[in-house]
Design an enzyme around this catalytic site. Structure first.
Site, mmCIF file in Angstrom:
data_model
loop_
_atom_site.group_PDB
_atom_site.id
_atom_site.type_symbol
_atom_site.label_atom_id
_atom_site.label_comp_id
_atom_site.label_asym_id
_atom_site.label_seq_id
_atom_site.Cartn_x
_atom_site.Cartn_y
_atom_site.Cartn_z
ATOM 1 N N CYS A 134 0.837 -1.202 0.000
ATOM 2 C CA CYS A 134 0.000 0.000 0.000
ATOM 3 C C CYS A 134 0.874 1.254 0.000
ATOM 4 O O CYS A 134 0.629 2.200 -0.756
ATOM 5 C CB CYS A 134 -0.919 -0.023 1.219
ATOM 6 S SG CYS A 134 -2.149 1.312 1.248
ATOM 7 N N CYS A 135 1.913 1.270 0.837
ATOM 8 C CA CYS A 135 2.838 2.404 0.861
ATOM 9 C C CYS A 135 3.531 2.584 -0.487
ATOM 10 O O CYS A 135 3.759 3.713 -0.937
ATOM 11 C CB CYS A 135 3.894 2.213 1.955
ATOM 12 S SG CYS A 135 3.286 2.379 3.650
ATOM 13 N N CYS A 240 -0.886 8.720 6.818
ATOM 14 C CA CYS A 240 -2.228 8.392 6.343
ATOM 15 C C CYS A 240 -3.134 8.095 7.534
ATOM 16 O O CYS A 240 -2.693 7.539 8.550
ATOM 17 C CB CYS A 240 -2.176 7.194 5.411
ATOM 18 S SG CYS A 240 -1.329 7.506 3.843
ATOM 19 N N CYS A 243 -3.313 4.621 9.243
ATOM 20 C CA CYS A 243 -2.062 4.127 9.812
ATOM 21 C C CYS A 243 -1.469 5.060 10.857
ATOM 22 O O CYS A 243 -0.282 4.961 11.184
ATOM 23 C CB CYS A 243 -1.041 3.902 8.692
ATOM 24 S SG CYS A 243 -1.556 2.644 7.493
ATOM 25 N N CYS A 268 7.910 3.634 5.924
ATOM 26 C CA CYS A 268 7.093 3.381 4.731
ATOM 27 C C CYS A 268 7.953 3.149 3.505
ATOM 28 O O CYS A 268 7.458 2.697 2.475
ATOM 29 C CB CYS A 268 6.139 4.546 4.481
ATOM 30 S SG CYS A 268 6.971 6.102 4.124
#
Length: 286
Positions: A134-135, A240, A243, A268
């Site tokens: 996702c990162c 984000c 997170c 990240c």
């Protein structure tokens, strides 16, 4: 968990500047050194250098200095599609008030939708591999575009943020050295999903490396710098929304980032380096 509710006496809790603004004894010298470093970076030219801003306390200080010194240093923000509403509101105010141009870089919509369809909205909580994927989609690929064609970038990294950053230089040439030694490809391979390593070969300026948390808030208070109101609610490190959480009294600066993972995993990929040891992190709240 630290609370943002009214105190027992019916008064709102103190704002972040009132809580944290404590200039160190050498603050004036640090500020002068930071200003000189930003001028040095600006001398490279607006096409060669840029500031990476996540709109945290460190970044708003750097942006304020760039504007106050009237330096031709453009700024970019990774708008991941998952930022807090408070961060987005600050972003709008920053774009409206900044002398230096502020450019947004967003992830590729198709890649985000494919990831969500394949793994779900909450995939980052299920495994480190999915979180890093996702990162990679939301941060690393846009970072590569933001840094394309640049020879240097400016970050808000500080030595007290973590043990791994304790020896961070004001000017970091490690990526330049790695690229010169043929290590850029291996760095890219360690960057996570997609292999994006936009900083490979670039000089990294860390003008606040020697600043303390108290120094930051002293500057913010003294100059009336606009900041993310999440800092008032005990979010020292803001990423984000899924997170990031508030931290409790006595927890360290980055405890609220990816809190379900081990300490050694809390990067990240924007600034992580291969084989970086993990050490205890600086505590943020008294």
């Amino acid at each position: 968990m630290a609370s943002s509710s009214l105190t027992d006496r019916g008064r709102p809790p103190a704002k972040a500047p009132a809580l944290y603004a404590r200039a160190s004894a050498t603050f004036d010298a640090k500020l002068a050194q930071t200003q000189a470093l930003l001028r040095q970076a600006a001398a490279l030219g607006a096409d060669a250098v840029t500031q990476a801003s996540s709109l945290g306390a460190e970044d708003v200080v750097i942006t304020h200095l760039i504007n106050a010194l009237q330096l031709d240093i453009p700024i970019f923000v990774l708008e991941t599609g998952a930022l807090h509403t408070e961060t987005l509101a600050l972003l709008e105010r920053t774009q409206a008030g900044s002398r230096a141009p502020v450019t947004l870089y967003r992830p590729e919509t198709g890649a985000v939708m494919h990831f969500i369809r394949s793994h779900g909205q909450d995939a980052m909580y299920r495994s480190m591999a999915l979180r890093k994927s996702c990162c990679g989609i939301r941060k690393l690929e846009p970072l590569a575009r933001a840094l394309a064609g640049k020879s240097a970038w400016i970050t808000g990294l500080r030595r007290e943020q973590s043990g791994a950053r304790a020896d961070m230089p004001l000017i970091d040439l490690s990526e330049v050295a790695a690229a010169g030694a043929g290590g850029a490809n291996s760095a890219a391979g360690s960057a996570g999903a997609g292999g994006h390593r936009g900083s490979a070969g670039l000089t990294k300026f860390n003008p606040l490396a020697h600043w303390t948390w108290g120094d930051l808030w002293h500057y913010i208070a003294a100059h009336g710098v606009d900041y993310n109101p999440l800092h008032d609610r005990f979010y020292p490190s803001i990423g984000c929304a899924p997170c990031t959480r508030a931290i409790s009294l006595g927890e360290d600066l980055r405890s609220g980032r990816w809190w379900w993972e081990q300490e050694s995993a809390k990067e990240c990929g924007l600034h992580a380096k291969p084989d970086t040891p993990t050490a205890p992190r600086q505590k943020a709240l008294p």
